[in-house]
Structures are given as structure tokens and as C-alpha cells.
Write an enzyme that holds these catalytic residues in place. Sequence first.
Site, PDB file in Angstrom:
ATOM      1  N   LYS A  69       0.801  -1.224   0.000  1.00  0.00           N
ATOM      2  CA  LYS A  69       0.000   0.000   0.000  1.00  0.00           C
ATOM      3  C   LYS A  69       0.836   1.277   0.000  1.00  0.00           C
ATOM      4  O   LYS A  69       0.503   2.252  -0.679  1.00  0.00           O
ATOM      5  CB  LYS A  69      -0.959   0.001   1.189  1.00  0.00           C
ATOM      6  N   ASP A 105      -9.588   2.559   3.243  1.00  0.00           N
ATOM      7  CA  ASP A 105      -9.451   1.726   4.442  1.00  0.00           C
ATOM      8  C   ASP A 105     -10.015   2.412   5.679  1.00  0.00           C
ATOM      9  O   ASP A 105     -10.748   1.802   6.466  1.00  0.00           O
ATOM     10  CB  ASP A 105      -7.984   1.379   4.687  1.00  0.00           C
TER      11      ASP A 105
END
Length: 280
Positions: A69, A105
Site C-alpha cells: 500500500k 481503508d
Amino acid sequence: MDGKTRLAGIIGWPVEHSRSPMLHNHWCRVHQINGAYVPLPVELGQLETALRGLAAAGFRGVNVTIPHKEEAFRLCDELTETARRAGAANILRFAEGRIMGDCTDGTGFCDNLLAHGVALEGRVLILGAGGAARAVAAALQDRGCEVFISNRTAARAEALVQALGAGTVLGWAEWPDRLGEMSLLVNATSLGMGGREDMAWSSLLQKGQEGLSVADIVYTPRQTPLLKAAQERGFRTVDGLGMLICQARAGFQEWFGVLPEADEASFDLLAQDLARHGLS
């Protein structure tokens, strides 16, 4: 599949545990979309090569999971403000040779907490200092929570607090003694993935007070060793399955043009699959 099939997928290492392909392909069927979403195992050091190749091959974009990420964030040509705040990207869209990044997220995590009746307030202790931890911390701070970060490598926790511009670092050996001050404990690491008994959670939770909520971003299994220990102590627990569904919706809209619902059918599909594999 044919020449007009819209393609997307999820990049990670490993990636075989991900239920994202099942979820996105379910939504494609529900909305009668000619699309396919596939798992894409990509080793460390190969992310840029993979992204450029997928874009050239006609993919509309990808999800990015552990451990890519933060590197995905650095490779983006354009970023949303949410991704900049999180310092990570879990949704990438390809267009005209450019990579656009977003991070869902944190929003997905908070939406899942609210769906489980957990108030977004008070002091929150986050274990971990990677991309997911930063996204969760930023989202909770933006909603008024006081955030504490603990990581086995203290320098990473300190760097995260500095990047966020707020927060407090607790030493890895220190956090269990401070748990009584917290209203929420979040595992934002891969600890417990696959059900591994990697921490003596029961003893670590001893100083948690009544009213503590415990959340885990891991969802394979749904009931991680941390959540099991928390339940034994009577704490409210929130597993990571709802977060997976909540954070996935925006990516599906980017790639397939429809915003799906985080509905009971989607939840049941994934929950039943995990149960079949002994991961409930």
C-alpha cells in the site's frame, strides 16, 4: 468474458487469502456487469512493473493490500486528499497511462464500527504502523478521537505520528499497562492472520476496562485470537469482514460504474465461505 469485459483485481503478497474477488464478482453478477476481478500475487520489488503491465493490458484498476500500500502511494501520478492524509493507497485507477490513487481503508473501518454500534470517540490505541494503521488513525483523528500508536519497531510508530501531525507513541511493552485508559483497541497488523497464536492476548488485555471495544482488521479468520480473548473478557468485538465490504464499494464504482450496497447478501456470501474453510 470477451473483448469488452472490464478487468480489475487485487495485488498482494500473499493474496490467496483475499475474499475480494468473491465479493466483486458477486457484485458484477448482481448488477449484470460484464466484468471480472482477479487475484494478482506480486512479490516485493515488482509492484511498479506489475502496475504498468496491467494498465497496458487494459485493466481498469486494482485494489492493493499487504505489503504494497505505501509503495502504491508513491507510484501514483494523482492522489485524493484522503489518500494523502492516509499516506497509502488501496484503490488504483488506470487512465491514459496514469495511475490515480485513493484510500478507503479508514472510511471503511469507521463505517464498520458504526454499523456495530461502536461510538467514534475517546482514546483509541492502534497496534501497527503500516499503511492500514495510518489510514485508520487518520480517519479516527478526523472524527475527533485521540489516537495512540504502538508498534514493535518504535521508529515506525514515531514516523507515523509525525506524518499524521498528531497522536502519541506508546512502547510495545508499555501499551498493555495503558489499556485501561482506552475506549477502543485496534489491531492494524497482520497478527492473527490464519488464526496464528502469535501473542498472549488474554494476559495482554487484563487491564482493559468495562466498555472497551476491540476491533481487528484481519478477517481470515473472522474470530482472530485477539477477538476470542477479548470476548472471553466481555469486551465488545468487531471483526474485519464488514470493513472489507465497506471499503470495497468505492473501488467497484471506479472500475465497474455502479456503487454496490454493503448489504446482508454480500456479508452472508463471505461469511459462509469463511465458515466452509474453517475461518469463521
